[in-house]
Design a protein around this motif. Structure first.
Motif, PDB file in Angstrom:
ATOM      1  N   GLU A 259       1.926  -6.574  -0.995  1.00 40.15           N
ATOM      2  CA  GLU A 259       1.128  -6.048  -2.012  1.00 40.15           C
ATOM      3  C   GLU A 259       0.905  -4.613  -2.110  1.00 40.15           C
ATOM      4  O   GLU A 259       1.160  -3.778  -3.144  1.00 40.15           O
ATOM      5  N   PHE A 260       0.804  -3.851  -0.944  1.00 43.84           N
ATOM      6  CA  PHE A 260       0.910  -2.521  -0.668  1.00 43.84           C
ATOM      7  C   PHE A 260       2.113  -2.064  -1.015  1.00 43.84           C
ATOM      8  O   PHE A 260       2.156  -0.864  -1.581  1.00 43.84           O
ATOM      9  N   ALA A 261       3.194  -2.627  -0.696  1.00 41.39           N
ATOM     10  CA  ALA A 261       4.438  -1.953  -0.959  1.00 41.39           C
ATOM     11  C   ALA A 261       4.707  -1.904  -2.609  1.00 41.39           C
ATOM     12  O   ALA A 261       5.147  -0.921  -3.237  1.00 41.39           O
ATOM     13  N   GLU A 262       4.087  -2.886  -3.193  1.00 46.73           N
ATOM     14  CA  GLU A 262       4.303  -2.814  -4.793  1.00 46.73           C
ATOM     15  C   GLU A 262       3.388  -1.727  -5.256  1.00 46.73           C
ATOM     16  O   GLU A 262       3.849  -1.250  -6.357  1.00 46.73           O
ATOM     17  N   ILE A 263       2.126  -1.644  -4.610  1.00 47.71           N
ATOM     18  CA  ILE A 263       1.191  -0.375  -5.055  1.00 47.71           C
ATOM     19  C   ILE A 263       2.021   1.062  -4.924  1.00 47.71           C
ATOM     20  O   ILE A 263       1.954   1.615  -5.757  1.00 47.71           O
ATOM     21  N   ILE A 264       2.578   1.139  -3.794  1.00 46.98           N
ATOM     22  CA  ILE A 264       3.225   2.362  -3.492  1.00 46.98           C
ATOM     23  C   ILE A 264       4.291   2.710  -4.250  1.00 46.98           C
ATOM     24  O   ILE A 264       4.698   3.720  -4.742  1.00 46.98           O
ATOM     25  N   ALA A 265       5.187   1.467  -4.628  1.00 44.76           N
ATOM     26  CA  ALA A 265       6.437   1.612  -5.198  1.00 44.76           C
ATOM     27  C   ALA A 265       5.956   2.003  -6.692  1.00 44.76           C
ATOM     28  O   ALA A 265       6.749   3.064  -7.351  1.00 44.76           O
ATOM     29  N   ALA A 266       4.956   1.346  -7.391  1.00 44.19           N
ATOM     30  CA  ALA A 266       4.707   1.897  -8.865  1.00 44.19           C
ATOM     31  C   ALA A 266       4.076   3.176  -8.861  1.00 44.19           C
ATOM     32  O   ALA A 266       4.567   4.071  -9.660  1.00 44.19           O
ATOM     33  N   ILE A 267       3.393   3.678  -7.965  1.00 50.85           N
ATOM     34  CA  ILE A 267       2.803   4.929  -7.760  1.00 50.85           C
ATOM     35  C   ILE A 267       3.762   6.010  -7.642  1.00 50.85           C
ATOM     36  O   ILE A 267       3.979   7.095  -8.354  1.00 50.85           O
ATOM     37  N   ARG A 268       4.939   5.701  -6.929  1.00 49.49           N
ATOM     38  CA  ARG A 268       5.875   6.843  -6.562  1.00 49.49           C
ATOM     39  C   ARG A 268       6.831   6.747  -7.801  1.00 49.49           C
ATOM     40  O   ARG A 268       7.389   7.864  -8.241  1.00 49.49           O
ATOM     41  N   GLU A 269       6.848   5.908  -8.346  1.00 47.66           N
ATOM     42  CA  GLU A 269       7.664   5.748  -9.698  1.00 47.66           C
ATOM     43  C   GLU A 269       7.232   6.708 -10.770  1.00 47.66           C
ATOM     44  O   GLU A 269       7.782   7.609 -11.743  1.00 47.66           O
TER      45      GLU A 269
END
Length: 543
Positions: A259-269
């Motif tokens: 879940e945290f990886a998905e959050i960070i991935a979206a924000i960095r994109e």
């Protein structure tokens, strides 16, 4: 958004998330429920103050102290001013909320809203003979309510697991209707006080609003800040820690990691696409349609007819033949209880089971039907203001109004807040909820000002026909253009709205997950190496 495209993208969005669907028991999410409940104490004020104005105006003691007299049109205009000034303040509060919560975070923005509301409440309580302090106090209190109305759903959606997000964000509307019902029953209760008590009769319902906001001020320091807001500020370590605490899991648990990886991935994109400026993302690919949805859905919600009935329920029940101030307030109180029960049942058992779109369409259709019926009865059997008994036609209209509010409670009431709290990405959510809340309060202001005059100028059921027609428009637009968003992670909304493809998001999530896994492995190896070195030293000393 075309129906076929919407369904295809939703399927891709649900497949793109690596986080498992755990379907844990309800008590595993107890911390998310608790944090949302504390935040939603501010929304109790939203509901209470919404219902407060119309009921207080109906009190003879208030009319006497503030010299409210004259023609029906003049009194209707004063009613509109007293009730609508709160919505005017709330509009500006909602606009100011986005930059504030982007800077301070969700938690401390709620605290600012509380203190602003307290100031407004005090101004209203100390008012004596002129309406100036009442107007000023309601505007200031409205500013605080408006600020909290856009921060609370933002916070709730960001801490909620996707499988119960509808239930948690839908608590918004449950708390609103509880607040409205409290205002009805307190206004009804003070009508039994000795009229010679004077100003205390209307000061009790106005002063009561300071009680829940006081509790909220005491509890807010205990809240955990939103992990998603922390991640947008690159406070990743604290964000992961808060996410794990809210989920009641270890930071190294795979569910938390994904879940945290998905959050960070979206924000960095999002940061990469706009060079780090979140305001630029409003016009980025896939985002403008979300803001259009927020504006349109709340415009149509406010003109659905329910708010007019809610704000001026005592007057409306009297206009259809339920005579007497006490009778009107009692009918309003029962109306409030019906709303609480219907909304709570849907939020607890229905919103995450049936989704967003189907209940919305069903509710709008039924609302329109009951409004046509009320208008038709009103047209053919107008109320007799001189009658000493309640006519059967008036009872029939009251029943239809109670039936009208039930579909409202599983559609137009809670679902706009649920939908708008989940469709925006992490870096534009505060702007999106600002748009939603500001639209809601702007039209709230307009509807509140217009309703007393509409009741007078649209006789023979015209006001009910007007709102019924608006609901037909709402049904058509929702059916054609609104996507289903239930069961999808907040980050995967980008796929539904075409901001990224499924393949692009999966690649970014996998990359972030691998980086996090390597970091944890390195940390474990470091700990193991330290333990092994310590054991070797101990063995040497022993030898």
């Amino acid at each position: 958004m075309a129906l076929g495209v919407s369904k295809s993208r939703r399927h891709d969005a649900q497949e793109a998330s690596f986080a498992p669907d755990t379907h844990r028991p309800w008590h595993a999410h107890s911390r998310a429920y608790l944090l949302a409940a504390v935040g939603f104490m501010g929304i109790f004020l939203f509901g209470y103050d919404t219902g407060l104005g119309g009921g207080v105006i109906a009190l003879p003691s208030f009319a006497k102290d503030f010299h409210i007299s004259g023609s029906k049109t003049h009194i209707a205009q004063l009613q509109g001013n007293i009730v609508a000034i709160l919505q005017g303040g709330a509009f500006f509060g909602a606009l100011g909320g986005a930059p504030l919560e982007d800077y301070l975070g969700r938690k401390w923005s709620l605290m600012v809203g509380c203190w602003i509301f307290i100031l407004g409440g005090i101004l209203q309580v100390v008012a004596s003979s002129g309406l100036g302090l009442v107007y000023g106090g309601r505007f200031v209190a409205g500013f605080g309510v408006g600020l909290m109305s856009m921060v609370c759903p933002t916070y709730a959606s960001e801490i909620a697991p996707k499988e119960i997000r509808g239930r948690i964000t839908g608590m918004f509307q449950v708390v609103v209707v509880i607040g409205v019902a409290f205002s009805y029953w307190i206004n009804y209760g003070v009508t039994f006080m000795n009229p010679n008590r004077g100003a205390i009769i209307w000061r009790i319902p106005i002063g009561f609003q300071l009680v829940p906001v006081g509790f909220m001020v005491l509890l807010l320091p205990l809240l955990k800040e939103s992990p998603r807001w922390l991640a947008t500020k690159h406070k990743d370590e604290l964000a992961l820690k808060n996410l794990a605490w809210i989920r009641k899991l270890s930071p190294s648990d795979p569910a938390v990691q994904f879940e945290f990886a998905e959050i960070i991935a979206a924000i960095r994109e999002e940061e990469a696409a706009t060079q780090g400026a979140s305001w630029r993302e409003i016009g980025a690919k896939g985002n403008p349609i979300r803001f259009v949805i927020a504006f349109v859905i709340f415009t149509l919600q406010q003109w659905s007819g329910q708010n007019s009935i809610s704000y001026y329920a005592p007057s409306i029940f009297q206009s259809i033949g339920l005579t007497g101030a006490k009778t009107g307030l009692l009918a309003s109180g029962v109306y409030g209880i019906v709303k609480i029960v219907a909304t709570a049942i849907f939020i607890i058992f229905g919103v995450d089971r049936f989704g967003r779109k189907k209940p919305l369409l069903t509710g709008i259709a039924l609302m329109s039907l009951f409004l046509w019926i009320v208008g038709a009865i009103f047209n053919t059997h107008p109320a007799n203001p001189t009658a000493t008994t309640v006519a059967p036609a008036s009872i029939g209209m009251a029943v239809c109004i109670y039936l009208f509010v039930i579909p409202y409670c599983f559609s137009v009431g809670p679902l706009p807040w649920v939908i708008c709290s989940e469709i925006f990405n992490n870096r534009t959510r505060h702007y999106g909820l600002m748009t939603a809340a500001a639209t809601q309060w702007a039209w709230n202001f307009g509807v509140t000002k217009a309703t007393p005059l509409m009741v007078l100028k649209m006789p023979h059921g015209g006001i009910f026909f007007f709102f019924a027609a608006i609901n037909i428009i709402s049904f058509t637009l929702a059916f054609l253009f609104l996507p289903e968003t239930s069961g999808t992670s907040l980050e995967a909304m980008d796929i539904i709205f075409g901001a990224v493809t499924k393949e692009e998001r999966e690649a970014e999530i996998a990359k972030r997950a691998a980086m996090m896994e390597k970091a944890f492995d390195d940390e474990e190896k470091g700990v193991a190496s330290h333990v092994e070195h310590h054991d070797d030293q101990h063995a040497e000393i022993k030898a």
